[in-house]
Every structure is written in C-alpha cells, then in structure tokens.
Design a protein around this motif. Structure first.
Motif, PDB file in Angstrom:
ATOM      1  N   ARG A  79       0.832  -1.202   0.000  1.00 17.35           N
ATOM      2  CA  ARG A  79       0.000   0.000   0.000  1.00 17.35           C
ATOM      3  C   ARG A  79       0.867   1.252   0.000  1.00 17.35           C
ATOM      4  NH1 ARG A  79      -3.535  -0.481   5.159  1.00 17.35           N
ATOM      5  NH2 ARG A  79      -4.297   1.557   4.403  1.00 17.35           N
ATOM      6  N   VAL A  80       1.970   1.209   0.725  1.00 23.08           N
ATOM      7  CA  VAL A  80       2.859   2.369   0.784  1.00 23.08           C
ATOM      8  C   VAL A  80       3.565   2.574  -0.558  1.00 23.08           C
ATOM      9  CG1 VAL A  80       4.958   3.305   1.845  1.00 23.08           C
ATOM     10  CG2 VAL A  80       3.196   2.236   3.280  1.00 23.08           C
ATOM     11  N   THR A  81       4.089   1.491  -1.134  1.00 26.71           N
ATOM     12  CA  THR A  81       4.839   1.641  -2.385  1.00 26.71           C
ATOM     13  C   THR A  81       3.936   1.917  -3.582  1.00 26.71           C
ATOM     14  OG1 THR A  81       4.874  -0.782  -2.614  1.00 26.71           O
ATOM     15  CG2 THR A  81       6.808   0.274  -1.633  1.00 26.71           C
ATOM     16  N   ALA A  82       2.624   1.772  -3.401  1.00 26.65           N
ATOM     17  CA  ALA A  82       1.702   2.193  -4.457  1.00 26.65           C
ATOM     18  C   ALA A  82       1.666   3.714  -4.563  1.00 26.65           C
ATOM     19  CB  ALA A  82       0.300   1.660  -4.173  1.00 26.65           C
ATOM     20  N   GLU A  83       2.087   4.418  -3.483  1.00 29.02           N
ATOM     21  CA  GLU A  83       2.052   5.882  -3.476  1.00 29.02           C
ATOM     22  C   GLU A  83       3.422   6.521  -3.313  1.00 29.02           C
ATOM     23  OE1 GLU A  83      -1.264   7.794  -1.612  1.00 29.02           O
ATOM     24  OE2 GLU A  83      -2.113   5.872  -0.967  1.00 29.02           O
TER      25      GLU A  83
END
Length: 273
Positions: A79-83
């Motif tokens: 979820r973090v690396t998606a942003e």
C-alpha cells in the motif's frame, strides 16, 4: 563522526501518526522535506496530522492500519509503495498503555498490549526490512519508553513490552551492522500526550486506584510532544543509536545504570509525594 543523515527527499513511514509523538515526528520530518506515509487506526486524526505536516513538494499519504493485525501489516508495504517509490525510514511509534498490577491485569489484556507494543514493532520491521535494505541510507526507529529503562510497580505489562522493544532493537542493530540500515531505539520520558488518559483499565482495579494512578502519571507528562518529536528527528539525523527524550529519561537512564537493582527504592518516596 559519521556524516549526518540527509532527510530531504526521503520517505518515512510513521505508525501512531494521528496524534502525540507520531504527529510531532511527522511535522518535524516534513519541515526537512521528507515524504510521509502516515498510519493509524484514527483516520480523523491522520487527516489532521497530514494538514499540519503539509509542505511544498512533500508527498503525504494516509493509511488506516491496526498494527496488531498481522494480515494488514503484511499487506501494508504494498500500500505504501503504491504511493511512494520506496521507503527509507520506519518509525514504529504506535503504542498503548495498560495500568494495574500483574495480578489485576488479565491474560487477555496483557496479550492485547503486547500485540500492539511489541508484535506490531516486530511485524512491521519484518515487513519493511526488504524495502529499507533497498535504500542507500535507511533507518529503523523503534519507540520504547522510559519504562524500557526502569520498571515500576503497577506497570508490569507496559514495562515488559517496552523492555522487549529495547532488546529487539539492540539485537537487530547488531545483526544489521555493516549494512545500509541503522537501528535507533527511543526512550521518551514524560511526554504530554493522551496515552495515560486513554490507557486500558484492568477489571481487577478499583475506581479509586485507577484515578490515583492516572493522577500520579499525568503529573509526569510535561514535555510538549512537539519538543519530543524534534528531539527524535534530530537524533535520527545524527544517527544516534539510543535517544533519551527529556531530562527525566536521561536521569532515570543514569539511575538505572548506577543502581540496576535498587533504583526503585530511591524513586518510590518521591513518586508518593
């Protein structure tokens, strides 16, 4: 002396970011141009932190996360690396309090506390370590407590969790020596947050006991959270391996080293005053 860690343009994940020390860390990092992935169960508080930390060219993402939920933690890096393109710093700040003697605290409440204060730190560290290793200069920052230095009566569960964070952090630091990932353990003293007021109450404690304990510990919570957050971020910039936040934490740390067995006898009379 090691070169200072440059925070501008890097990305930090902060748990427990909706208030208190987590919010203060976010604001201090943002002032240095560090991008933020903010996590907490309190989504309204996250929105407030994001607004306070807003700065030109600083990317901020908000994520609802229960750090005691293993599946949610395992899925969180994606979820973090998606942003964000990567992660350079992880601040394991989320924590809860639980007053009461060992006999008053139920096994269920003890496990609830450890699920957040200790297992949350361990699982998030495991989840993000592969991303931190990809950074050319990374830092894992784990929040222990002054009660990870000394263990007063009535705080057995909380102190046990914070001593565990300290031991985990120190051992992991030695294992990661020579890599691009440094480990810092933080011991805040009496920081003015809502942790005492929101502490879970054991079913075995009387109402009068609860009120007395809360009054006693509330008096100790004096250092502004903003000062604590800035102290922590400055320590990270200096690559400090242990950060004692506040004069009380520094004094108790020294006392515990000088009198590792008898420190409580020296403290008890003052706390009763």
């Amino acid at each position: 002396m090691a070169e200072r860690m440059r925070l501008q343009g890097r990305t930090a994940v902060i748990t427990g970011a909706a208030s208190g020390i987590g919010r203060a860390i976010a604001v201090s990092l943002s002032r240095r141009g560090c991008h933020l992935a903010l996590a907490d169960v309190n989504e309204a508080g996250l929105a407030e932190t994001a607004e306070l930390a807003r700065a030109p060219e600083v990317r901020i993402s908000r994520h609802r996360l229960d750090v005691s939920d293993k599946e949610a933690v395992d899925a969180f890096p994606a979820r973090v690396t998606a942003e964000h393109p990567g992660v350079d710093l992880l601040f394991n700040n989320a924590g809860v309090a639980l007053g009461g003697t060992f006999e008053q605290v139920s096994a269920e409440d003890f496990e609830w506390l450890f699920g957040i204060n200790f297992w949350g730190v361990v699982r998030l560290s495991r989840a993000f370590l592969p991303l931190l290793r990809k950074s050319d200069d990374a830092r894992l920052v784990n929040l222990s407590s002054v009660f990870g230095l000394v263990a007063p009566p009535g705080q057995v569960a909380y102190a046990a969790s914070k001593f565990a964070v300290r031991g985990f952090s120190e051992g992991l630091r030695h294992e990661l020596e020579g890599t691009t990932v440094g480990v810092t353990v933080v011991h805040p003293g009496g920081v003015a947050t809502s942790i005492a007021a929101s502490a879970r109450v054991p079913s075995g404690a009387t109402e009068e006991e609860v009120k007395r304990r809360r009054r006693s510990f509330q008096k100790m919570l004096r250092l502004p959270a903003e000062v604590a957050g800035e102290t922590i971020v400055k320590g990270v910039e200096k690559r400090e391996q242990r950060i004692l936040v506040g004069m009380d934490a520094q004094a108790l740390g020294l006392l515990a080293r000088l009198f590792p067995v008898s420190y409580w006898k020296l403290l008890a009379s003052r706390l009763r005053a």
